[in-house]
Motif scaffolding. Sequence first.
Motif: not given
Length: 155
Positions: A40-46, A48-58, A60-63, A72-74
């Motif tokens: 949420v802190g990273f995305i803010g009000d941008q 999102i195309e995808s938000l996936l939670f893995y065991k060790d990372l998140i 995010v594909n966002y505009e 951009q995928l991060v």
Amino acid sequence: MSGNLDWLRIKLKYYPQKFTFHYKGNFNEDAFNMAYDKAVGFIGDQKIESLLFYKDLISVNYEPADHKGYTQLVNIKGNTVEKIFSPSVIREPERLFNIDAVSLDRFKKAIAAIQQTNELHKVMYFGVRSDIWPRQPQAAIDLNVVFEDGRKSLH
């Protein structure tokens, strides 16, 4: 610095799970709350195309606000944000969503539902991907759950 210490504390707390092969990583309640807050802190009000939670990372594909019309995928792991690919063109901008559409409470309900019928440590990732949504009104959100053995569940 303090964010990394919080992650270290959680990793040490749940480290015994690795020895019993029941490692849940971000799916433990404390770790998931922290992972969601980081997203949420990273995305803010941008958008999102995808938000996936893995065991060790998140993942995010966002505009990005400075590159409208592109995504951009991060990957977010602890306090580290890593850009994975160069920006790609958004094909269906109406399918992008805000973080408000997938609140922490909704994800917690999903985790509870997964735990009722499955072993949570076998989940590879779960999250929301606009590219798998059926053609339904924007009020519909599908949660994509992928297990380590390749099974999928769409709800």
